[in-house]
Every structure is written in C-alpha cells, then in structure tokens.
Enzyme design. Sequence first.
Site, PDB file in Angstrom:
ATOM      1  N   HIS A 110      -7.720  -3.226   4.516  1.00  0.00           N
ATOM      2  CA  HIS A 110      -7.084  -1.902   4.589  1.00  0.00           C
ATOM      3  C   HIS A 110      -7.763  -0.959   3.591  1.00  0.00           C
ATOM      4  CE1 HIS A 110      -4.421   0.996   2.635  1.00  0.00           C
ATOM      5  NE2 HIS A 110      -3.829   1.161   3.803  1.00  0.00           N
ATOM      6  N   ASN A 111      -7.950  -1.425   2.368  1.00  0.00           N
ATOM      7  CA  ASN A 111      -8.575  -0.573   1.354  1.00  0.00           C
ATOM      8  C   ASN A 111     -10.034  -0.271   1.700  1.00  0.00           C
ATOM      9  OD1 ASN A 111      -6.136  -1.044   0.069  1.00  0.00           O
ATOM     10  ND2 ASN A 111      -7.051  -1.115  -1.953  1.00  0.00           N
ATOM     11  N   LYS A 163      -4.701  -6.559   3.113  1.00  0.00           N
ATOM     12  CA  LYS A 163      -4.616  -5.393   2.221  1.00  0.00           C
ATOM     13  C   LYS A 163      -6.016  -4.996   1.740  1.00  0.00           C
ATOM     14  CE  LYS A 163      -2.930  -2.335  -0.743  1.00  0.00           C
ATOM     15  NZ  LYS A 163      -3.763  -2.230  -1.878  1.00  0.00           N
ATOM     16  N   GLU A 207     -10.044   2.332   4.180  1.00  0.00           N
ATOM     17  CA  GLU A 207      -9.698   3.589   3.484  1.00  0.00           C
ATOM     18  C   GLU A 207     -10.970   4.216   2.878  1.00  0.00           C
ATOM     19  OE1 GLU A 207      -6.373   3.068   0.719  1.00  0.00           O
ATOM     20  OE2 GLU A 207      -7.492   4.227  -0.759  1.00  0.00           O
ATOM     21  N   SER A 214       0.830  -1.203   0.000  1.00  0.00           N
ATOM     22  CA  SER A 214       0.000   0.000   0.000  1.00  0.00           C
ATOM     23  C   SER A 214       0.859   1.244   0.000  1.00  0.00           C
ATOM     24  CB  SER A 214      -0.909   0.019   1.221  1.00  0.00           C
ATOM     25  OG  SER A 214      -1.632   1.228   1.221  1.00  0.00           O
TER      26      SER A 214
HETATM   27  N1  LIG Z   1      -0.554  -0.797  -3.989  1.00  0.00           N
HETATM   28  C1  LIG Z   1      -0.872   0.259  -4.669  1.00  0.00           C
HETATM   29  O1  LIG Z   1      -0.996   1.343  -4.161  1.00  0.00           O
HETATM   30  C2  LIG Z   1      -1.053   0.064  -6.077  1.00  0.00           C
HETATM   31  C3  LIG Z   1      -1.184   1.146  -6.885  1.00  0.00           C
HETATM   32  C4  LIG Z   1      -1.292   0.905  -8.165  1.00  0.00           C
HETATM   33  C5  LIG Z   1      -1.293  -0.415  -8.607  1.00  0.00           C
HETATM   34  N2  LIG Z   1      -1.179  -1.455  -7.783  1.00  0.00           N
HETATM   35  C6  LIG Z   1      -1.145  -2.850  -8.240  1.00  0.00           C
HETATM   36  O2  LIG Z   1       0.173  -3.148  -8.620  1.00  0.00           O
HETATM   37  C7  LIG Z   1       0.165  -3.919  -9.798  1.00  0.00           C
HETATM   38  C8  LIG Z   1       0.936  -3.186 -10.867  1.00  0.00           C
HETATM   39  O3  LIG Z   1       0.325  -1.926 -11.084  1.00  0.00           O
HETATM   40  P1  LIG Z   1       0.871  -0.907 -12.169  1.00  0.00           P
HETATM   41  O4  LIG Z   1      -0.063   0.253 -12.145  1.00  0.00           O
HETATM   42  O5  LIG Z   1       2.312  -0.677 -11.955  1.00  0.00           O
HETATM   43  O6  LIG Z   1       0.753  -1.720 -13.530  1.00  0.00           O
HETATM   44  P2  LIG Z   1      -0.546  -2.175 -14.370  1.00  0.00           P
HETATM   45  O7  LIG Z   1      -0.951  -1.065 -15.269  1.00  0.00           O
HETATM   46  O8  LIG Z   1      -1.566  -2.732 -13.447  1.00  0.00           O
HETATM   47  O9  LIG Z   1       0.067  -3.362 -15.240  1.00  0.00           O
HETATM   48  C9  LIG Z   1       1.016  -3.123 -16.236  1.00  0.00           C
HETATM   49  C10 LIG Z   1       2.114  -4.135 -16.124  1.00  0.00           C
HETATM   50  O10 LIG Z   1       1.598  -5.468 -16.281  1.00  0.00           O
HETATM   51  C11 LIG Z   1       2.281  -6.095 -17.360  1.00  0.00           C
HETATM   52  N3  LIG Z   1       1.407  -7.066 -18.020  1.00  0.00           N
HETATM   53  C12 LIG Z   1       0.106  -6.897 -18.357  1.00  0.00           C
HETATM   54  N4  LIG Z   1      -0.359  -8.030 -18.919  1.00  0.00           N
HETATM   55  C13 LIG Z   1       0.649  -8.917 -18.931  1.00  0.00           C
HETATM   56  C14 LIG Z   1       0.787 -10.257 -19.364  1.00  0.00           C
HETATM   57  N5  LIG Z   1      -0.251 -10.921 -19.883  1.00  0.00           N
HETATM   58  N6  LIG Z   1       1.983 -10.864 -19.218  1.00  0.00           N
HETATM   59  C15 LIG Z   1       3.015 -10.208 -18.664  1.00  0.00           C
HETATM   60  N7  LIG Z   1       2.958  -8.946 -18.225  1.00  0.00           N
HETATM   61  C16 LIG Z   1       1.780  -8.311 -18.351  1.00  0.00           C
HETATM   62  C17 LIG Z   1       2.645  -4.960 -18.268  1.00  0.00           C
HETATM   63  O11 LIG Z   1       3.639  -5.373 -19.161  1.00  0.00           O
HETATM   64  P3  LIG Z   1       3.828  -4.565 -20.555  1.00  0.00           P
HETATM   65  O12 LIG Z   1       4.679  -3.386 -20.215  1.00  0.00           O
HETATM   66  O13 LIG Z   1       4.518  -5.544 -21.413  1.00  0.00           O
HETATM   67  O14 LIG Z   1       2.473  -4.192 -21.051  1.00  0.00           O
HETATM   68  C18 LIG Z   1       3.134  -3.943 -17.242  1.00  0.00           C
HETATM   69  O15 LIG Z   1       4.396  -4.263 -16.742  1.00  0.00           O
HETATM   70  C19 LIG Z   1      -1.308  -4.159 -10.117  1.00  0.00           C
HETATM   71  O16 LIG Z   1      -1.706  -5.377  -9.575  1.00  0.00           O
HETATM   72  C20 LIG Z   1      -2.009  -3.039  -9.439  1.00  0.00           C
HETATM   73  O17 LIG Z   1      -3.341  -3.357  -9.079  1.00  0.00           O
HETATM   74  C21 LIG Z   1      -1.041  -1.217  -6.529  1.00  0.00           C
END
Ligand SMILES: NC(=O)c1ccc[n+]([C@@H]2O[C@H](COP(=O)([O-])OP(=O)(O)OC[C@H]3O[C@@H](n4cnc5c(N)ncnc54)[C@H](OP(=O)(O)O)[C@@H]3O)[C@@H](O)[C@H]2O)c1
Length: 477
Positions: free
Chosen positions: A187-188, A184, A191, A130
Amino acid sequence: MSARAQIGVTGLAVMGRNLARNFARHGYTVAVHNRSFDRARSLVAEHGGEGDFVLSESMADFVASLERPRKVVVMVKAGAATDAVIDELVPLLEDGDIVVDAGNAHFSDTIRRERALRDHGLHFVGTGVSGGEEGALNGPSIMPGGTRESYESLGPLLEEISAKVDGVPCCTYVGPGGAGHFVKMVHNGIEYADMQLIAEAYDLLRRGLGASAAEIGEIFAEWNRGDLESFLIETTADVLRHVDAATGQAFVDVVLDQAEQKGTGRWTVKNGLDLGVPITGIAEATFARALSGSVPQRTAGAGLPAHTREWEVKDREAFVEDVRLALYASKVVAYSQGFDQIAAASAENGWGIDRGAMARIWRGGCIIRARFLDRITEAYERDAGLPLLLADPYFTEAVAGGLASWRRVVAGAAGSGVPVPAFSSSLAYYDGVRARRLPAALVQAQRDFFGAHTYKRVDRDGTFHTDWSGDRTETEV
Ligand SMILES: NC(=O)c1ccc[n+]([C@@H]2O[C@H](COP(=O)([O-])OP(=O)(O)OC[C@H]3O[C@@H](n4cnc5c(N)ncnc54)[C@H](OP(=O)(O)O)[C@@H]3O)[C@@H](O)[C@H]2O)c1
C-alpha cells in the site's frame, strides 16, 4: 484490578493515543499504558470524557485489567521497541491471548514474532494501519494478519473503529503470518508511485502550459470530479492553491525540492526485486525521491547540455486531457504491478490473500483511497486469479482510450527534457507486457555465449547450449 477492559493499547504517542480514543468513542472500555506514565495520564486527563479508559502505570496492572482472551494493541516505535514490549508482555499473558502489533513493522519481523508467540500459545496479529493520526482517530484502513481464529474475536472491534465506505468497513482479515504488514507495505509503495505520478503530471502542466500553481490546482480540483477522484488528487489541488504567508508566493515554490522517505517504499522495491516482480512504477517513484535528494550529483549535473525543443502546446484543453489520461493509465500500471506483487508474495507464503478485498479496504481511511479502487475490486471479483489487472476488460478499455494521449505526453516530455520517470516507465512496462516477442531472446543468447547458461527454443522442448568458442554446434543438455 478487575478485568473489565475489552481492549488495551500500549504505546500512547500520537498514533496509539488516537487509536485508544477511537476505541473508547465506539463504546469499548479501553485499558491504556505507556512506558513513561505521563503520556497515559495526560491521555485520560485530556480525553477521559470521550469514553471509558482504564489507566495503568505498570504493564502487569494493564494486562490484569483486560478481559480474556486479552487483546493488546502495541503501538510503539517500530523495531527494537516492539520486541522490548513483546518481551515484557509475554510472561504476563495466557493461552489464547492476542497481541496486535499495529506499528509499521517489516513483514519479515512479523513472521518471526508470530512464530515465537505461537510457541507460547499466543496469537500475534501484525496489523497494517493506514491513515496517519487523523485516520487512527476517525477511522483508518486496517489490514490485520495472524490467525483466522484471532480475527474472530478481534475483527469485530477493528472493523468497528475502521473507516466505512458505503457502510462497508475498511478492515478485513488479510491472511496468516506477515500478510497484514506485507499488504500495508505494498500500500505504501503504491502511495509512492501515485504521488510521483501526480507530481509528474503537475510538472508537465506547469512546463507545458506555463500555468501558475494555483491554475494547476484548479485543474486538479476538476480532475477530482472524475475517474481520478482520490484523496491524493484532492490534497494536491489544495496544496497547489495554497499561498505562502511569508512571501506571498505559491507555497509549492518555496518548498525545497528534495523529497524524503521513511523507508517503506525502499522495502517494497527490495521485496519486488526478491520476488522478481517488476514494480517499475514504485521503483521509479522511490528512485525519483533519491535523485531529488542527490545534491552533489544535481549540482554537478545542473549545467549538462539539454538539446531540447520548446514544448508547443497549441490546444491547451487537449493537452490537459492528454496529461489526465496519461496519469490515469500510468496509475493503472502502478496498481496492476502492486497487486502482482501481493499475488506473488501470497503464493510464495501460502497467505491466500484476496486482492479484491484489499482494494475494498483501501477505499477509505488510507492515503491511496480512491474511486477507482471499486473498479479493481470488481475486476478481481470477475476473476480472482486474474494474472494482470491491465487485462481485465474494464482496465484494458480504460487504458486503450488514453493510449494515444499517453504516448504523446511521454514523447513530448522526452523532446522537451521534462523528466517523467514514472509516466515513461509505466508506458514501457505496458508495451513490454503486451509484446508478443521481447529482446530477452538476445539476452538469453548472450548469456549462453559467455556463461554457458543454456537456452530454450521456440520450436522444440528441451534445454540447449551452443559451442560458441568451438564449431558452434548445438547440443541438448
Ligand atoms: N499508520 C500510519 O499512518 C502511521 C503514522 C505514524 C506512525 N505509524 C507507526 O505507528 C507506530 C507508532 O507511531 P507514533 O508516531 O505514534 O509513535 P513513535 O514516535 O513511533 O513511538 C513512540 C512511542 O513508542 C514508545 N517506545 C519507544 N521505545 C520504547 C521502548 N523501548 N519500550 C516501550 N515503549 C517504547 C514511546 O514510549 P515513551 O512515551 O515512553 O517514549 C511512545 O509511546 C510506529 O510503528 C509508527 O511507524 C503509523
């Protein structure tokens, strides 16, 4: 390819990229990989100077570059992408290697994946992270699940990159299976409740005082110096004082009043229903967002009669204090309910979650970071099995001190037609949970009347049914 990286990150969109940089800045050699190589290459081109990165184009090279037991953080789009990456990884890994899913997976997917990888001799660690992109780079709150054994080698790395409060890492082992992603999720959900309560407090102040957004921003800034001190209160003060450059109006007044959601609030509410835990604060917050986006209904409802009375605030300072105390009390209810939900899931799944430790790791890095989380940790330290946070002496007293204010605010809002679903449902929960006797007795009697669902009595053991359509004699069943 020599196996020299201590940790690997695959999936280098904003979250993965920042996590990888965070590991590198802490002195770890970080293997980096992304489905489309450009993202990996640009990470190293732009930030290579921050630490030691090992760049790989193929998954096989990426895996080969990792020291054993390998630790692979998967940070891709939650859902099918996570399964696709796991399927690619598994044949390349060996006994005892650790796959960390740091994306926003639903905990039931984590349970499924953990079981599947266990059959391959691998550890699967579903991990809540988070704090958004800022937290990923500078120190998030981290909630890892999976086996305790995996935490022994992985935990120190995660603790190192997590946020610190008073020198204590905002990361600890949560519990096996899906425990990390479950915590988590809650937590959300909390939030959502926290944000809705703050929004209701703002609305009350705006309508009750007729104050400007900026003036209310000052009130929130003042509140942030007391018990309510938290990231969300501080953020609210900032947002309310912000002026829209294009119109010169308060920024909050030019934003469309339809709140969106990505789904974790909905997940939390559905799970609360499944477990039978009344998480009314989170549910009202989730439904309040749904109502705000119900455009046809809002359009049709806009002319409905109100029969309200003017809100007469005679003493402005006293009113502000009433709202502050009502906000604090409602917030305690929302957290109390969220911790009940964690306890219920932990008991059902045998996760053994330490709720005090969860409050401790939420003190920094994450969106709900707040001063009063210390009080929650202390409450669970006093009694690890506490059945109701509100019944801890500190919280009982804190809420009791604000009860009259809470009632005045909710009654005033009802009289004036200001919707405060989270404030009022929290007060209703409080009155429900403290009631010696509830009208559930009547519900139970009704159920027996039309469905022969039986009932228990207050004066005797056993289960009974009354012959409602016959001579109304009671039988023990
Ligand atoms: N904790 C938090 O506050 C928070 C905030 C934001 C996101 N998140 C979570 O963190 C994770 C990543 O979030 P993000 O915003 O950085 O990215 P994202 O937009 O959710 O995902 C993009 C990433 O996933 C890869 N991807 C998508 N489909 C794929 C596939 N079939 N095979 C391999 N790779 C694939 C993409 O690769 P390419 O570059 O090749 O397309 C890119 O690296 C997600 O689960 C999201 O929900 C958490």
